[in-house]
Scaffold this motif. Structure first.
Motif, mmCIF file in Angstrom:
data_model
loop_
_atom_site.group_PDB
_atom_site.id
_atom_site.type_symbol
_atom_site.label_atom_id
_atom_site.label_comp_id
_atom_site.label_asym_id
_atom_site.label_seq_id
_atom_site.Cartn_x
_atom_site.Cartn_y
_atom_site.Cartn_z
ATOM 1 N N ALA A 106 0.810 -1.218 0.000
ATOM 2 C CA ALA A 106 0.000 0.000 0.000
ATOM 3 C C ALA A 106 0.845 1.270 0.000
ATOM 4 O O ALA A 106 0.308 2.364 0.138
ATOM 5 C CB ALA A 106 -0.933 -0.002 1.212
ATOM 6 N N THR A 178 -5.449 1.502 -4.941
ATOM 7 C CA THR A 178 -4.800 1.884 -3.678
ATOM 8 C C THR A 178 -3.490 1.150 -3.439
ATOM 9 O O THR A 178 -2.828 1.390 -2.427
ATOM 10 C CB THR A 178 -5.721 1.594 -2.473
ATOM 11 O OG1 THR A 178 -6.010 0.175 -2.429
ATOM 12 C CG2 THR A 178 -7.020 2.374 -2.557
ATOM 13 N N VAL A 227 -10.394 6.408 1.542
ATOM 14 C CA VAL A 227 -9.093 6.807 1.002
ATOM 15 C C VAL A 227 -9.150 8.207 0.404
ATOM 16 O O VAL A 227 -8.198 8.988 0.524
ATOM 17 C CB VAL A 227 -8.618 5.806 -0.071
ATOM 18 C CG1 VAL A 227 -7.229 6.170 -0.558
ATOM 19 C CG2 VAL A 227 -8.623 4.396 0.484
ATOM 20 N N LYS A 231 -6.645 11.234 1.366
ATOM 21 C CA LYS A 231 -5.833 11.947 0.382
ATOM 22 C C LYS A 231 -6.101 13.450 0.424
ATOM 23 O O LYS A 231 -5.184 14.262 0.271
ATOM 24 C CB LYS A 231 -6.106 11.389 -1.016
ATOM 25 C CG LYS A 231 -5.536 9.987 -1.227
ATOM 26 C CD LYS A 231 -5.785 9.506 -2.650
ATOM 27 C CE LYS A 231 -5.136 8.147 -2.881
ATOM 28 N NZ LYS A 231 -5.346 7.653 -4.261
ATOM 29 N N LEU A 252 -2.716 7.219 2.538
ATOM 30 C CA LEU A 252 -2.594 5.828 2.098
ATOM 31 C C LEU A 252 -3.520 4.901 2.871
ATOM 32 O O LEU A 252 -3.842 5.154 4.044
ATOM 33 C CB LEU A 252 -1.147 5.343 2.300
ATOM 34 C CG LEU A 252 -0.046 6.121 1.566
ATOM 35 C CD1 LEU A 252 1.320 5.682 2.060
ATOM 36 C CD2 LEU A 252 -0.172 5.946 0.066
ATOM 37 N N VAL A 253 -3.917 3.809 2.221
ATOM 38 C CA VAL A 253 -4.608 2.726 2.921
ATOM 39 C C VAL A 253 -3.631 2.109 3.905
ATOM 40 O O VAL A 253 -2.452 1.917 3.603
ATOM 41 C CB VAL A 253 -5.079 1.652 1.911
ATOM 42 C CG1 VAL A 253 -5.527 0.398 2.637
ATOM 43 C CG2 VAL A 253 -6.193 2.196 1.053
ATOM 44 N N THR A 259 -6.880 4.262 7.368
ATOM 45 C CA THR A 259 -5.970 4.919 6.440
ATOM 46 C C THR A 259 -4.917 5.633 7.271
ATOM 47 O O THR A 259 -4.951 5.591 8.505
ATOM 48 C CB THR A 259 -6.722 5.923 5.545
ATOM 49 O OG1 THR A 259 -7.537 6.767 6.372
ATOM 50 C CG2 THR A 259 -7.604 5.196 4.543
#
Length: 317
Positions: A106, A178, A227, A231, A252-253, A259
């Motif tokens: 990830a 992702t 996600v 972001k 990020l996951v 996240t």
């Protein structure tokens, strides 16, 4: 002979030593046999000390923090550091044990050995860190035939790491929206590397090698699988998005139910973790999201120096 005085003088001398720190980021955490092989060669030279190891299974990424001294010639130019051979041995072991085509995680990456960054510690200078970075980069390019990109103080014009990464599509996931899987680079690179060939080995990818003043890495978990929200928060926290100066971020996951905002603090003494944490919490609250306390992924430079000194002192008695 006064052994206590001799020991004290020895420690005093060590504290005045010019030290360099190398952080090596390798795209793997799930293959224990491979990591064991990398760590075995890292420990062959007792003058290079692994002072920290940080790994994240979801990101499938590990970072080793290694410290040693740098020696100079009669004119004051750096000519030797045990770190050079230690780093190259770790790179060789990684290339021998891992295959980028089989990697997924990830966290973005463009190579099995993804990034090597050199920092000055104690009385060392950025010029000495850049000398080590350029020496390591040239050997990786020539011996292993891997494209190498220099950045920051190791690059002739100080080109930024994030600029090179954007040029290579580093930030674009290529699996499930992702994740990063396999080698996503074209066989002929869009940007000429500073060392090594212009063609990419699908098994090894490319490596970034740089030298820069100390940076801190700080991650803030968000208890949400959204996600897009992560972001957005990451963008609003970052300098690029108009947030905190000299702060770089990724949303990020991280696991099945959360996240994370992964942050690089380029000037941690001016724009540090407390400011990042508050900004993330404020932005997450607007989205109705819960945030956990963040965490550093490495020690401070002072603590790293102290751990190195203790190790050297213990092994010299």
């Amino acid at each position: 002979m006064d052994f206590s005085q001799a020991s004290e003088d020895k420690m005093k001398g060590m504290k005045q030593t010019m030290l360099l720190c190398c952080k090596i980021y390798i795209s793997e955490t799930r293959n224990k046999e491979a990591l064991d092989a990398i760590e075995r060669v890292a420990k062959l030279d007792p003058e290079s000390v692994i002072v920290n190891k940080f790994q994240d299974r979801d990101y499938n990424r590990v970072r080793y923090t290694i410290v040693s001294y740098v020696a100079h010639d009669s004119t004051g130019c750096p000519v030797y550091s045990p770190l050079r051979q230690t780093v190259l041995s770790m790179v060789e072991a990684a290339y021998g044990a891992l295959n980028l085509e089989l990697h997924s995680g990830a966290h973005p990456r463009t190579g099995i050995v993804d990034d090597i960054v050199c920092h000055p510690l104690a009385r060392a200078s950025l010029d000495e860190a850049a000398w080590l970075a350029k020496s390591v980069a040239a050997e990786i390019g020539n011996r292993f035939q891997v494209p190498v990109y220099l950045y920051a103080a190791a690059h002739p014009t100080g080109k930024a790491l994030e600029t090179i990464r954007r040029e290579l599509g580093y930030y674009r996931p290529n699996f499930m929206g992702t994740q990063w899987a396999g080698c996503a680079l074209p066989e002929v690179l869009p940007v000429k590397p500073d060392e090594g060939p212009a063609q990419v080995s699908r098994e090894r990818g490319v490596v970034m090698v740089g030298a820069r003043p100390w940076i801190a890495t700080y991650n803030v978990p968000i208890l949400s699988k959204d996600v897009a929200a992560a972001k957005w928060i990451a963008q609003m926290v970052s300098a690029r998005g108009g947030g905190l100066p000299t702060v770089q971020t990724l949303g990020l996951v991280h696991g099945e139910d959360s996240t994370e905002i992964a942050c690089m603090l380029l000037e941690p003494n001016k724009y540090g973790a407390d400011l990042v944490q508050k900004r993330v919490e404020m932005l997450a609250a607007k989205e109705g999201l819960e945030v956990e306390n963040g965490y550093f992924t490495d020690f401070s430079p002072e603590m790293i120096t102290e751990r190195y000194m203790k190790f050297v002192s213990a092994n010299s008695n």
